[in-house]
Design a protein around this motif. Structure first.
Motif, PDB file in Angstrom:
ATOM      1  N   PRO A  61       0.979  36.533  42.081  1.00 40.47           N
ATOM      2  CA  PRO A  61       1.199  37.754  42.870  1.00 40.47           C
ATOM      3  C   PRO A  61       1.546  38.927  41.957  1.00 40.47           C
ATOM      4  O   PRO A  61       2.239  38.760  40.946  1.00 40.47           O
ATOM      5  CB  PRO A  61       2.361  37.386  43.791  1.00 40.47           C
ATOM      6  N   GLU A  67      -6.311  44.167  44.988  1.00 38.52           N
ATOM      7  CA  GLU A  67      -5.174  45.043  45.284  1.00 38.52           C
ATOM      8  C   GLU A  67      -5.550  45.885  46.490  1.00 38.52           C
ATOM      9  O   GLU A  67      -6.438  46.738  46.412  1.00 38.52           O
ATOM     10  CB  GLU A  67      -4.827  45.930  44.090  1.00 38.52           C
ATOM     11  N   SER A 115      -2.599  31.108  40.912  1.00 34.02           N
ATOM     12  CA  SER A 115      -2.491  32.364  41.645  1.00 34.02           C
ATOM     13  C   SER A 115      -1.218  33.092  41.228  1.00 34.02           C
ATOM     14  O   SER A 115      -0.137  32.503  41.204  1.00 34.02           O
ATOM     15  CB  SER A 115      -2.472  32.094  43.152  1.00 34.02           C
ATOM     16  N   SER A 161       1.504  26.440  47.073  1.00 33.50           N
ATOM     17  CA  SER A 161       1.810  27.430  48.100  1.00 33.50           C
ATOM     18  C   SER A 161       2.396  26.731  49.327  1.00 33.50           C
ATOM     19  O   SER A 161       2.575  25.513  49.359  1.00 33.50           O
ATOM     20  CB  SER A 161       0.538  28.197  48.479  1.00 33.50           C
ATOM     21  N   ARG A 219      -9.393  39.432  41.096  1.00 33.40           N
ATOM     22  CA  ARG A 219      -8.221  40.254  41.420  1.00 33.40           C
ATOM     23  C   ARG A 219      -8.474  41.037  42.694  1.00 33.40           C
ATOM     24  O   ARG A 219      -9.599  41.455  42.979  1.00 33.40           O
ATOM     25  CB  ARG A 219      -7.949  41.216  40.260  1.00 33.40           C
ATOM     26  N   GLU A 227      -2.961  40.415  44.195  1.00 31.41           N
ATOM     27  CA  GLU A 227      -2.984  39.064  43.631  1.00 31.41           C
ATOM     28  C   GLU A 227      -4.007  38.961  42.516  1.00 31.41           C
ATOM     29  O   GLU A 227      -5.069  39.577  42.555  1.00 31.41           O
ATOM     30  CB  GLU A 227      -3.310  38.053  44.735  1.00 31.41           C
ATOM     31  N   ARG A 246       7.556  36.173  46.803  1.00 33.17           N
ATOM     32  CA  ARG A 246       6.192  35.926  46.372  1.00 33.17           C
ATOM     33  C   ARG A 246       6.240  35.357  44.963  1.00 33.17           C
ATOM     34  O   ARG A 246       6.719  36.002  44.041  1.00 33.17           O
ATOM     35  CB  ARG A 246       5.379  37.223  46.415  1.00 33.17           C
ATOM     36  N   PRO A 264       4.227  32.788  41.841  1.00 31.57           N
ATOM     37  CA  PRO A 264       2.960  32.186  41.415  1.00 31.57           C
ATOM     38  C   PRO A 264       2.933  30.695  41.703  1.00 31.57           C
ATOM     39  O   PRO A 264       3.980  30.056  41.837  1.00 31.57           O
ATOM     40  CB  PRO A 264       2.936  32.466  39.911  1.00 31.57           C
ATOM     41  N   ARG A 275      -5.992  35.828  40.270  1.00 34.53           N
ATOM     42  CA  ARG A 275      -6.203  34.385  40.289  1.00 34.53           C
ATOM     43  C   ARG A 275      -7.153  33.978  39.162  1.00 34.53           C
ATOM     44  O   ARG A 275      -8.143  34.667  38.894  1.00 34.53           O
ATOM     45  CB  ARG A 275      -6.773  33.934  41.640  1.00 34.53           C
ATOM     46  N   ARG A 293      -1.756  43.100  50.147  1.00 35.00           N
ATOM     47  CA  ARG A 293      -2.002  41.980  49.251  1.00 35.00           C
ATOM     48  C   ARG A 293      -2.355  42.476  47.854  1.00 35.00           C
ATOM     49  O   ARG A 293      -3.217  43.352  47.690  1.00 35.00           O
ATOM     50  CB  ARG A 293      -3.139  41.107  49.775  1.00 35.00           C
TER      51      ARG A 293
END
Length: 416
Positions: A390, A356, A388, A97, A354, A364, A402, A404, A366, A362
């Motif tokens: 998105p 939402e 991660s 990131s 997760r 995402e 965005r 991953p 993971r 956000r």
């Protein structure tokens, strides 16, 4: 004359009896005498045993009294002192990131407890690895729009030292097992928040959804208790928590912006265990209140969730799911974390999680997989790999790319 003749006749008869008859009678008398002597000996032995038992009973009573006095003295000594504990967590992370890889003084906490009769006091101070002066911004950003909750601009953190926060500061009255009252600042009753200490968690990081659903902390009054019933070698138990607190916004430990307070409750069931089944707990939570937006406006917020923990032999599982609704928009999140004890000191785990949330823009997913080395219950060395991803959702308004990314993190933990 007649009486004299009768006595003479008796004597003659007795003298006239054969010798063997007299010897038999003497032997019988001796045998009877021996039996009586044995009975007397047994009676004397019983009397002696009773006297010994009486002395032993008095000694035992005196010993029990001594032990009780020692226990009372120990309890008085323990209750007269403040219990001091703490935890330390050092972390390193590197991923794909925009956040640079870094060493982090992740957590440093101090726990203080005191008990006086039925009253308890508990306080937790924690140094967190968060911006030290988040309120300070460069002058050219003074009129810029405040970042959304959970986001910090690059110019916000001018030191990276972190900040000290009071996570717990409460007083409690324990009436009995069924009814207890706690008031002050306290962590939310969900499983993760109650067991968030780094020596208890497997991962180096929190699930991504936690701070976006149930409030992490409560400032108010909580009533809680439990009942249990023995089942074979285990027990069936039911626990409850009900609380009224300030609404969720920055600074709610000092005041509230509304007269109406938030409230919530929790019901937990612990099922009896047997054989390889060591734990089976389920719980449900509900929260209703108001949450503060970045504009300092309070809006209605309702959250419901459930959770469970299972342990079978070397296999463990824990998971939580929560769903909330604010301003007509629904958000949800969850995590599921199975684990296996490879050895007395080694454990491996996997976690899928997760979030939402239209509220914080956000979405995402993971995945984490890691290994723990725990030579002592208070010490843990952790390492994990995570990815991660998105998620594409219509409520995401940002046009920024965005993508991953993968990452690696490790941590060392000491609880004292």
């Amino acid at each position: 004359m007649k009486r004299t003749l009768w006595l003479a006749a008796i004597v003659l008869v007795a003298v006239g009896r054969p010798a063997w008859a007299q010897q038999n009678e003497i032997a019988a008398l001796k045998a009877e005498l021996q039996k009586q002597q044995e009975v007397i000996a047994r009676l004397l032995k019983q009397v002696e045993d009773l006297e010994k038992n009486s002395a032993t009973r008095e000694d035992l009573q005196q010993e029990v009294k001594t032990q009780q006095d020692s226990l009372a003295s120990l309890q008085e000594t323990v209750q007269g002192k403040v219990n001091l504990n703490g935890y330390y967590n050092f972390r390193f992370s590197q991923d794909g990131s925009e956040t640079p890889g870094s060493f982090q003084q992740h957590h440093l906490g101090m726990l203080l407890g005191k008990q006086l009769g039925r009253f308890n006091f508990f306080m937790e101070l924690e140094l967190q690895n968060v911006p030290h002066h988040p309120e300070i911004r460069p002058s050219h950003e003074g009129e810029a729009e405040a970042p959304a909750e959970g986001e910090h601009s690059a110019g916000t953190d001018i030191s990276g030292e972190g900040q000290v926060a009071v996570e717990n500061a409460w007083m409690e009255y324990n009436h009995n097992r069924f009814l207890n009252v706690r008031f002050g600042k306290q962590l939310s009753p969900q499983y993760w928040w109650q067991n968030h200490y780094p020596n208890l968690t497997f991962s180096t990081d929190l699930p991504i959804y936690l701070r976006e659903l149930f409030p992490p902390e409560l400032v108010g009054v909580m009533v809680h208790g439990s009942v249990a019933r023995p089942v074979a070698a285990s027990e069936f138990g039911v626990g409850y928590r009900f609380y009224v607190s300030n609404n969720q916004f920055e600074g709610n430990s000092r005041a509230d912006l509304r007269d109406g307070k938030s409230w919530g409750g929790r019901l937990q069931v612990r099922f009896p265990t047997t054989g390889r089944l060591k734990r089976l707990d389920v719980a449900g939570d509900f929260y209703s209140g108001q949450v503060g937006l970045v504009t300092q406006e309070l809006v209605d917020d309702n959250v419901a969730g459930f959770e469970g923990q299972v342990e079978v032999d070397r296999f463990l599982f824990k998971g939580e799911y929560a769903r909330g609704r604010t301003l007509g928009a629904t958000r949800f999140g969850y995590y599921a974390e199975p684990a296996v004890r490879l050895h007395e000191d080694w454990l491996t785990f996997y976690r899928a999680e997760r979030l939402e949330s239209p509220r914080v823009q956000r979405a995402e997913m993971r995945h984490l997989a890691g290994l723990n080395f725990r030579p002592f219950p208070q010490i843990a060395v952790k390492a994990e790999y995570y990815r991660s991803i998105p998620l594409v959702r219509s409520f995401i308004e940002s046009e920024e790319e965005r993508r991953p990314y993968n990452g690696f993190a490790t941590a060392a933990v000491f609880f004292f």
